[in-house]
Design an enzyme around this catalytic site. Sequence first.
Site, PDB file in Angstrom:
ATOM      1  N   GLY A 103     -25.859  30.109   1.104  1.00 45.52           N
ATOM      2  CA  GLY A 103     -27.123  29.670   1.671  1.00 45.52           C
ATOM      3  C   GLY A 103     -28.014  28.967   0.672  1.00 45.52           C
ATOM      4  O   GLY A 103     -28.870  28.172   1.032  1.00 45.52           O
ATOM      5  N   SER A 460     -30.516  -2.213 -28.690  1.00 44.52           N
ATOM      6  CA  SER A 460     -31.348  -3.384 -28.908  1.00 44.52           C
ATOM      7  C   SER A 460     -31.666  -3.460 -30.401  1.00 44.52           C
ATOM      8  O   SER A 460     -32.051  -2.469 -31.015  1.00 44.52           O
ATOM      9  CB  SER A 460     -32.651  -3.261 -28.101  1.00 44.52           C
ATOM     10  OG  SER A 460     -33.500  -4.355 -28.369  1.00 44.52           O
ATOM     11  N   SER A 532     -25.445  -2.787 -22.466  1.00 45.20           N
ATOM     12  CA  SER A 532     -24.522  -2.011 -21.606  1.00 45.20           C
ATOM     13  C   SER A 532     -24.452  -0.556 -22.059  1.00 45.20           C
ATOM     14  O   SER A 532     -23.431  -0.113 -22.600  1.00 45.20           O
ATOM     15  CB  SER A 532     -23.127  -2.649 -21.581  1.00 45.20           C
ATOM     16  OG  SER A 532     -22.678  -3.059 -22.843  1.00 45.20           O
TER      17      SER A 532
END
Length: 623
Positions: A103, A460, A532
Amino acid sequence: MLDTIPTYIDNANLLRFITCGSVDDGKSTLIGRMLFETGQIPEDHLKTLEDDSKKFGTTGGAIDYALLIDGLSAEREQGITIDVAYRYFSYGGRKFIVADTPGHEQYTRNMATGASNADLAIIMVDARKGVLPQTKRHSFITSMVGVKKVVVAINKMDLVNFDEAVYLKIKDEFLKNAAALGFEDIAFIPLSALNGDNIVKKSAQTPWYDGDALLDHLVNVQIHHADALNAAFAMPVQWVNRPNLDFRGYAGTIAAGRIAKGQKVMTLPAHKEATVKAITTSDGEKDEAYCGEAVTITLNEEIDLSRGEVLTAPDTDCHVADILKTHILWMNSEHLVAGRQYIFQSAAYSAKCTLSKPDYKIDIHDYQEMPCKTLELNEIGSATLFLDRPLSFRPYKDNKTLGAFILINPISNETVAMGMIDHDMRRSQNIFEENMAIDRAKRAEIKNQKPCVIWMTGLSGAGKSTIANILEQKLHQQHKHTITLDGDNVRHGLNKDLGFSDTDRAENIRRIAEVSKLMLDAGMIAIVSFISPFRAERQLARDIIGTENFIEVYINTPLSVAEERDVKGLYKKARRGEIPNFTGIGSPYEAPEKPELDLKTVENSAEELADQIINHLKTNDYL
């Protein structure tokens, strides 16, 4: 959907049902009480149950029937169900397989698993609490996976003095919410699982209730499986059995219809026809077999049919497509990322896939469709799914086996979603790939080079663009045909509509991977300079481009060094909170684990690193 409980759907005496609902509604207690009342508990187990009730129980020393089901120590300590517990019993001339499902919201995936195998659902409601959000979520999932017969068990009526007004209020509220769910039959039964009221026989405590006791209802409810049995034959191939050169059999479980010796069959997606030579089961050879039976089929001729493909009747109801409209239950703490690659599994079929941004998600409170950008844990929505190869399927509403699937994270191997196929997209059938007279090899031949994609990844400021620029100059001096695709430059044009969310980053990489593949087909050496940051997206790029032509180059620069350089001033802005989701600050960078080249910029100059890439190209016959 994910379980393998044996089912022979022509067995009209078998009823598979689940109990579901919110935490502490009494699901385990109800099943335990049913087993007790029907004499399914051996004497030695009953003695153990009495002892365990004193040690673990919550009933003041009286028998705690929930302990029959909550077998995990973690469940007993927390007083909740975690796993799906299956029990088998008989009553009134009928056989039952019951699944006690969790549940707690954290284990919604387990509940969905149990529901996908069920013919009927008992949705538990605590009479003191009424219909809760988790009750509504479980009701929707129950409907979504195709369960159309429901019992709403209004439990713990003893704690509200068996008040009919409480029962009627819960009944009205549930019916109001269930109008959109398409249930064919809903029975409301007031009961006390702990005390046994309205479990086996009608209770004197509820003279106002004129329906059946729970077990009588389960014995008498009609479940029809004729649709799957009478459908055209279909069997996903799970295994090609080749014990020797003289035998080739196709093993699997029949998903629809029936099969007989001498019957014509067809393979999908190849559409090749043959005739059934023999049908073998665990009981030996048979003249025919039916939906739900595990068989090995041999044909009168050898055909190319492998795991995951489907053996069908020539007049099949199956479709073949690689773009699908689906409904999805997201089951992972990390949200759905549109454009990210996942592993799609359905029956024995497996393929790589990506998802579109969801069309909508379901508001679990009123079942309305809401616009959204992603799906979070336990959210349900609709999305288009793109496969890397065609799938043979039937819509889930017509066949659970052929229309159900799961999605797996290829990096962590976690199951992240379960889903149902609604239909294929028409464009999947109307777009064809043209074979061009001049191919990649011929274009590369006149350039005197072997095409490849040099995929530079790193933080970067790591030096990707600088190294890429020097590398291209060196290759140009050798009269090589190149192109550099730089992350910033591409975002000024092709990808200027994309931001920096996980979804947009994934789409950014997908697009550039497709462009790189076109450059590869042109016979060129493509130098790709993109942060990426995520392994999943780089793996997607590798799969699109082809691993034999993909060279992952990790421009390995520590964050502290990249931030110290900060040529564009981006790290300062990110630290001030002006650039959210900036890689290394607000968003993670996942370093490559096994790149083809690991270039450490603190140890070598950019020119030396460019030379290392050229040496790699020469060593691997690209130059």
